[in-house]
Design an enzyme around this catalytic site. Sequence first.
Site, mmCIF file in Angstrom:
data_model
loop_
_atom_site.group_PDB
_atom_site.id
_atom_site.type_symbol
_atom_site.label_atom_id
_atom_site.label_comp_id
_atom_site.label_asym_id
_atom_site.label_seq_id
_atom_site.Cartn_x
_atom_site.Cartn_y
_atom_site.Cartn_z
ATOM 1 N N ASP A 1 13.611 40.104 37.076
ATOM 2 C CA ASP A 1 14.160 39.737 38.384
ATOM 3 C C ASP A 1 15.091 38.529 38.292
ATOM 4 O O ASP A 1 15.368 38.038 37.193
ATOM 5 C CB ASP A 1 12.966 39.486 39.324
ATOM 6 C CG ASP A 1 13.215 39.932 40.743
ATOM 7 O OD1 ASP A 1 14.376 40.086 41.118
ATOM 8 O OD2 ASP A 1 12.233 40.106 41.491
ATOM 9 N N ASP B 1 16.955 44.396 48.128
ATOM 10 C CA ASP B 1 15.742 45.224 48.183
ATOM 11 C C ASP B 1 15.818 46.319 49.248
ATOM 12 O O ASP B 1 16.244 46.081 50.374
ATOM 13 C CB ASP B 1 14.529 44.349 48.501
ATOM 14 C CG ASP B 1 14.212 43.420 47.354
ATOM 15 O OD1 ASP B 1 15.031 43.308 46.414
ATOM 16 O OD2 ASP B 1 13.142 42.790 47.405
#
Length: 383
Positions: free
Chosen positions: A126, A183
């Site tokens: 990430d 997201d």
Amino acid sequence: MLAQTPPMGWNTWNTFASNINEQLIMESADAMVKNGYKDAGYEYIVIDDCWSLRQRDENGRLVADPEKFPHGMKHVADYVHSLGLKFGMYSCAGVRTCADFPGSFDHEYIDAQTFASWGVDFLKYDFCYFPSNANCKNRYLTMSMALRASGRDILFSACNWGVQEPWNWMRGIGVHMYRSTGDIVDTFKSQTDILESQIGNFNSNGPGCFNDLDMLTVGMFGKGNVGIEQCEWIKEEDKSIPTIEMYKHQFMFWCLCGSPLMMGGDIRNMSEEAHKLLTNKNLIAINQDEEARPITRIPGDNTCVSYLKMLSGGEFAIGSFNKASFEKHISILAEEIGIPANSGMKIEAYDCETGEHYGTFADIIRISVEKFGARILRCKLVK
Ligand code: GLA
């Protein structure tokens, strides 16, 4: 070779976020086999954020939270492997993960070693808390090298949300899949925003590295971490629970464009229709086609947009995706996909979802698509 075709699996984040533990992972691994997902091609069981303690140990190593994982990660990995599946974990290129656990910045090699020692086969990586003066490409490359140095084949799943146009460089630094957007949440708006934002960015898709449109929300029906029941910040006008047609739209697009297929729902308890969609072998075969070619847009209707994907074995697929709230009947001129009338060829089309013959067309291909839904035709040329 890793990621010869788009990776397939399941990830904890969309439904469970921090509510993860050994039992959930093992039950989900069991469900992967028992409910037919493994047979359909899904392979990786991936633990996302929130698995570790808040601090490293005295040797600078990451530590699995002993309350959530009382037997340690190797134990979980061994169980996943015993079912013939592969095991994935999560870390971050920044100093902390998005949920504020330790990140791997400047710890790339020690962390890759730790993951390898636990038997990890897949690392999602990430981008939260990335130092503003650090070099993004260099840090993803550093983890890519660290994974190579670990002595284990570990699929590298980068997740930098599209920062610095990753479609131009992730393949070059050894990444196998890369998130190119923010997201996903479980709404029709989110899934269509994501897919539309990436139309121009699939050209570097091919064996070894794929643009990742994020974990699927298929089958969540409003529940779970990124479902509308928990995601309070989603705008009121977007807050309706997706229908199965909308999930078909999502799944078929992910299949056609060659995105990795990482399920995000609770695979222990999927509805029958969502399960049927996620395990549809004809649709998955489009996604897993060995040539792994990028899609190309077919000129025509703008609310029900169509794309061409060339397949191996002389075949091709046409996918049509309807954003309208009513059924659309569209016409594609065969010459727009390189089949003019004087070619003397006809197009024999099969509906991918059902496997049934859909029609034999010359000059014009006529396709109907239900409201908010999609259709993929698998086609070949005949005289
Ligand atoms: C970021 C990622 C998500 C998920 C969370 C975990 O937001 O994009 O996919 O991994 O972090 O905190």
